[in-house]
Design a protein around this motif. Structure first.
Motif, PDB file in Angstrom:
ATOM      1  N   SER A  36       0.757  -1.257  -0.097  1.00  0.00           N
ATOM      2  CA  SER A  36      -0.028  -0.127   0.189  1.00  0.00           C
ATOM      3  C   SER A  36       0.828   1.151  -0.071  1.00  0.00           C
ATOM      4  O   SER A  36       0.742   2.161  -0.832  1.00  0.00           O
ATOM      5  N   LEU A  37       1.755   1.344   0.661  1.00  0.00           N
ATOM      6  CA  LEU A  37       2.686   2.594   1.021  1.00  0.00           C
ATOM      7  C   LEU A  37       3.631   2.605  -0.420  1.00  0.00           C
ATOM      8  O   LEU A  37       3.799   3.663  -0.878  1.00  0.00           O
ATOM      9  N   ALA A  38       4.101   1.526  -1.112  1.00  0.00           N
ATOM     10  CA  ALA A  38       4.751   1.557  -2.228  1.00  0.00           C
ATOM     11  C   ALA A  38       3.952   1.986  -3.275  1.00  0.00           C
ATOM     12  O   ALA A  38       4.286   2.987  -3.922  1.00  0.00           O
ATOM     13  N   LYS A  39       2.573   1.825  -3.313  1.00  0.00           N
ATOM     14  CA  LYS A  39       1.825   2.031  -4.481  1.00  0.00           C
ATOM     15  C   LYS A  39       1.419   3.728  -4.316  1.00  0.00           C
ATOM     16  O   LYS A  39       1.292   4.414  -5.273  1.00  0.00           O
ATOM     17  N   LYS A  40       1.560   4.096  -3.017  1.00  0.00           N
ATOM     18  CA  LYS A  40       1.247   5.328  -2.870  1.00  0.00           C
ATOM     19  C   LYS A  40       2.598   6.470  -3.057  1.00  0.00           C
ATOM     20  O   LYS A  40       2.534   7.667  -2.934  1.00  0.00           O
TER      21      LYS A  40
END
Length: 68
Positions: A36-40
């Motif tokens: 999730s953080l990587a996609k953001k």
């Protein structure tokens, strides 16, 4: 029946790529949070603060640390 593969995260550095296999079965919350953080884009263009081989690669969050 095809076996489901674990996701792979790729960290691109000026020295080459680092491929990291993620284990959602063993650590579902951690893997979901990381993805999730990587996609953001949280990890984009970060310097590496610390590396402990076989244990951790810690990015720098200087943008956030400077705000303290």
């Amino acid at each position: 029946m095809e076996e489901k593969r674990n996701p792979i995260a790729i960290i691109v550095t000026r020295f080459g790529e680092i491929k990291i296999e993620l284990y959602p079965k063993e650590a579902p919350n951690t893997v979901n949070c990381f993805i999730s953080l990587a996609k953001k884009g949280l990890f984009d263009h970060r310097k590496i603060r610390r590396i402990a081989p076989g244990f951790v690669l810690q990015p720098s969050y200087s943008d956030f640390e400077d705000e303290r």
